[in-house]
Design a protein around this motif. Sequence first.
Motif, PDB file in Angstrom:
ATOM      1  N   TYR A   1       0.943  -1.131  -0.055  1.00  0.00           N
ATOM      2  CA  TYR A   1       0.147  -0.075   0.047  1.00  0.00           C
ATOM      3  C   TYR A   1       0.969   1.144  -0.073  1.00  0.00           C
ATOM      4  O   TYR A   1       0.552   2.219  -0.824  1.00  0.00           O
ATOM      5  CB  TYR A   1      -0.813  -0.037   1.338  1.00  0.00           C
ATOM      6  CG  TYR A   1      -1.700   1.358   1.330  1.00  0.00           C
ATOM      7  CD1 TYR A   1      -2.646   1.689   0.624  1.00  0.00           C
ATOM      8  CD2 TYR A   1      -1.195   2.155   2.301  1.00  0.00           C
ATOM      9  CE1 TYR A   1      -3.128   2.898   0.443  1.00  0.00           C
ATOM     10  CE2 TYR A   1      -1.927   3.328   2.401  1.00  0.00           C
ATOM     11  CZ  TYR A   1      -2.719   3.679   1.640  1.00  0.00           C
ATOM     12  OH  TYR A   1      -3.613   4.869   1.795  1.00  0.00           O
TER      13      TYR A   1
ATOM     14  N   SER B   1      -5.394   9.246   0.246  1.00  0.00           N
ATOM     15  CA  SER B   1      -5.790   8.185   1.160  1.00  0.00           C
ATOM     16  C   SER B   1      -7.172   8.203   1.460  1.00  0.00           C
ATOM     17  O   SER B   1      -7.543   7.134   1.364  1.00  0.00           O
ATOM     18  CB  SER B   1      -5.116   8.821   2.786  1.00  0.00           C
ATOM     19  OG  SER B   1      -3.917   8.788   2.686  1.00  0.00           O
ATOM     20  N   MET B   2      -8.059   9.162   1.166  1.00  0.00           N
ATOM     21  CA  MET B   2      -9.633   9.363   1.124  1.00  0.00           C
ATOM     22  C   MET B   2     -10.235   8.258   0.211  1.00  0.00           C
ATOM     23  O   MET B   2     -11.010   7.798   0.413  1.00  0.00           O
ATOM     24  CB  MET B   2     -10.042  10.604   1.299  1.00  0.00           C
ATOM     25  CG  MET B   2      -9.877  11.436   2.571  1.00  0.00           C
ATOM     26  SD  MET B   2     -10.641  13.154   2.584  1.00  0.00           S
ATOM     27  CE  MET B   2     -10.698  13.521   4.309  1.00  0.00           C
TER      28      MET B   2
ATOM     29  N   TYR C   1      -8.659  -1.905   5.611  1.00  0.00           N
ATOM     30  CA  TYR C   1      -9.649  -1.598   6.646  1.00  0.00           C
ATOM     31  C   TYR C   1     -10.508  -0.672   6.228  1.00  0.00           C
ATOM     32  O   TYR C   1     -11.346  -0.350   7.172  1.00  0.00           O
ATOM     33  CB  TYR C   1      -8.482  -1.212   7.762  1.00  0.00           C
ATOM     34  CG  TYR C   1      -7.142  -1.860   7.720  1.00  0.00           C
ATOM     35  CD1 TYR C   1      -6.965  -3.208   8.253  1.00  0.00           C
ATOM     36  CD2 TYR C   1      -6.056  -1.321   7.438  1.00  0.00           C
ATOM     37  CE1 TYR C   1      -5.864  -3.897   8.379  1.00  0.00           C
ATOM     38  CE2 TYR C   1      -4.808  -1.751   7.472  1.00  0.00           C
ATOM     39  CZ  TYR C   1      -4.738  -3.273   8.037  1.00  0.00           C
ATOM     40  OH  TYR C   1      -3.684  -3.967   7.969  1.00  0.00           O
ATOM     41  N   ARG C   2     -10.695   0.126   5.104  1.00  0.00           N
ATOM     42  CA  ARG C   2     -11.529   1.117   4.960  1.00  0.00           C
ATOM     43  C   ARG C   2     -11.949   1.052   3.431  1.00  0.00           C
ATOM     44  O   ARG C   2     -10.828   1.059   2.577  1.00  0.00           O
ATOM     45  CB  ARG C   2     -10.933   2.168   5.546  1.00  0.00           C
ATOM     46  CG  ARG C   2     -11.865   3.218   5.103  1.00  0.00           C
ATOM     47  CD  ARG C   2     -11.215   4.847   5.740  1.00  0.00           C
ATOM     48  NE  ARG C   2     -10.077   5.021   5.083  1.00  0.00           N
ATOM     49  CZ  ARG C   2      -9.524   5.451   3.842  1.00  0.00           C
ATOM     50  NH1 ARG C   2     -10.615   5.672   3.151  1.00  0.00           N
ATOM     51  NH2 ARG C   2      -8.566   5.621   3.743  1.00  0.00           N
ATOM     52  N   LYS C   3     -12.977   1.209   3.058  1.00  0.00           N
ATOM     53  CA  LYS C   3     -13.584   1.514   1.792  1.00  0.00           C
ATOM     54  C   LYS C   3     -13.263   2.782   1.433  1.00  0.00           C
ATOM     55  O   LYS C   3     -13.446   3.940   2.211  1.00  0.00           O
ATOM     56  CB  LYS C   3     -15.031   1.261   1.736  1.00  0.00           C
ATOM     57  CG  LYS C   3     -15.590   1.122   0.281  1.00  0.00           C
ATOM     58  CD  LYS C   3     -16.977   0.828   0.147  1.00  0.00           C
ATOM     59  CE  LYS C   3     -17.544   0.743  -1.180  1.00  0.00           C
ATOM     60  NZ  LYS C   3     -18.961   0.445  -1.202  1.00  0.00           N
TER      61      LYS C   3
ATOM     62  N   LEU D   1     -13.815   6.538   0.237  1.00  0.00           N
ATOM     63  CA  LEU D   1     -14.667   7.552  -0.010  1.00  0.00           C
ATOM     64  C   LEU D   1     -15.158   8.068  -1.212  1.00  0.00           C
ATOM     65  O   LEU D   1     -14.268   8.061  -2.146  1.00  0.00           O
ATOM     66  CB  LEU D   1     -14.288   8.883   0.976  1.00  0.00           C
ATOM     67  CG  LEU D   1     -14.253   8.515   2.500  1.00  0.00           C
ATOM     68  CD1 LEU D   1     -13.714  10.059   2.897  1.00  0.00           C
ATOM     69  CD2 LEU D   1     -15.269   8.196   2.990  1.00  0.00           C
TER      70      LEU D   1
ATOM     71  N   THR E   1      -6.310  -1.025  15.267  1.00  0.00           N
ATOM     72  CA  THR E   1      -5.759   0.260  15.641  1.00  0.00           C
ATOM     73  C   THR E   1      -4.361   0.124  16.469  1.00  0.00           C
ATOM     74  O   THR E   1      -4.063  -0.684  17.261  1.00  0.00           O
ATOM     75  CB  THR E   1      -6.726   0.670  16.817  1.00  0.00           C
ATOM     76  OG1 THR E   1      -8.066   0.642  16.358  1.00  0.00           O
ATOM     77  CG2 THR E   1      -6.352   2.110  17.083  1.00  0.00           C
TER      78      THR E   1
ATOM     79  N   ASN F   1      -9.036   2.596  -1.677  1.00  0.00           N
ATOM     80  CA  ASN F   1      -9.358   1.317  -0.870  1.00  0.00           C
ATOM     81  C   ASN F   1      -8.235   0.829  -0.044  1.00  0.00           C
ATOM     82  O   ASN F   1      -7.177   0.733  -0.903  1.00  0.00           O
ATOM     83  CB  ASN F   1      -9.896   0.230  -1.654  1.00  0.00           C
ATOM     84  CG  ASN F   1     -11.203   0.690  -2.269  1.00  0.00           C
ATOM     85  OD1 ASN F   1     -12.387   0.842  -1.513  1.00  0.00           O
ATOM     86  ND2 ASN F   1     -11.553   0.544  -3.636  1.00  0.00           N
ATOM     87  N   THR F   2      -8.398   0.378   1.056  1.00  0.00           N
ATOM     88  CA  THR F   2      -7.488  -0.241   1.960  1.00  0.00           C
ATOM     89  C   THR F   2      -7.972  -1.791   2.534  1.00  0.00           C
ATOM     90  O   THR F   2      -9.206  -1.625   2.332  1.00  0.00           O
ATOM     91  CB  THR F   2      -7.140   0.691   3.166  1.00  0.00           C
ATOM     92  OG1 THR F   2      -8.062   0.794   4.190  1.00  0.00           O
ATOM     93  CG2 THR F   2      -6.663   1.993   2.541  1.00  0.00           C
TER      94      THR F   2
END
Length: 351
Positions: free
Chosen positions: A125, A248-249, A255-257, A259, A178, A252-253
């Motif tokens: 990433y 970053s926003m 841990y997070r879809k 935006l 986290t 896709n990662t």
Amino acid sequence: MQRVLQGNISAGMTLAQPIYGINGQVIINSGVELSAFHISKIAQLDVKYIYVQGEAQLIDENDTVAQNAKSEFVLASHLSLDEIRVGKYVQIEHIKGRVMTLLDECCMHKELQPLFTVMQNCNDYLFKHAVCGYFFAMMIGIGCGIEGMRLRDLGLGALLRDVGMITISRDILNKPGTLTPEEMAIVKQHTEKGHEILHRNSEISLAAANCALQHHERFDGSGYPRGAKGDNIHEFAQITALADVYSSMTANTPYRKALSVYDALAIIEKAGAAYFNPKLIRVLVSNVAIYPLGAIVRLNNQVVGIVNDYADELRTKPILKITKNEAGERVNQTVTIDMEANPTIYIADVS
């Protein structure tokens, strides 16, 4: 195997390593005996040197790995460019050539290629994020009128802004979930570590190194590592910070879809001068189509339409051609709706 500068290449030499083009594809493969045509092609590609068969100085075994990493970086940039063009609605076609040429120039420096290698091996990433943020930084920089060597320095700084991450433990960097406050404090050290790494390299200007040091500083002084504020943050670092956050926003990662473009820009604009230079936000917004032409959108009243035009310069108020009504029935004759003239209607989804 020996390395030969472009000006010393002669017909009859046999390539020991492939020559890559700007898109990462092999242009001339290893084992090819060079002709006058090949030599002219190499000159057009602006290749600084090649490797040919024969006995000469020893080549660092890491050099081939570094060259491969450079090729991987260029390939990753094309994948990122496609992703940006399709999913992030960036108006980048008019600057694509300049941006890609500068990327290839940055990657040509042998002294920097080991940094690409380590970043690639450190975290996938991190590697892709570096390339994606580079494009947004260059887009903003060009929008601000930055040219020549200054633009090259901005690109190099944006590309290597997170190089300090290579000093962070893999256990922390790749940890799912986290981070603890202690682990986060360690991660935050990457800004100063990155600055140290880049500042030691003669190929990198102080302005570029400042991108690594200050890309987590915020316009109101709430960032790190030094709480720099406003114009005390280098212009290139201000640009890199905004590009880094937007990248970053909208990515896709595990841990997070990602935006949507609309949500990402809404958050950035709400943060306003607290986090970013308002002038740079305007440049970013002006180069991003929140609702791209041809996009299919669903309104809050369930009407479906296609973006046909815009009612404002920043393209935040699209004009739609309606294709389905509230009941989901196809409309035989499309109707153009001016979103500016209908403030109670808003777009709920974009595809």
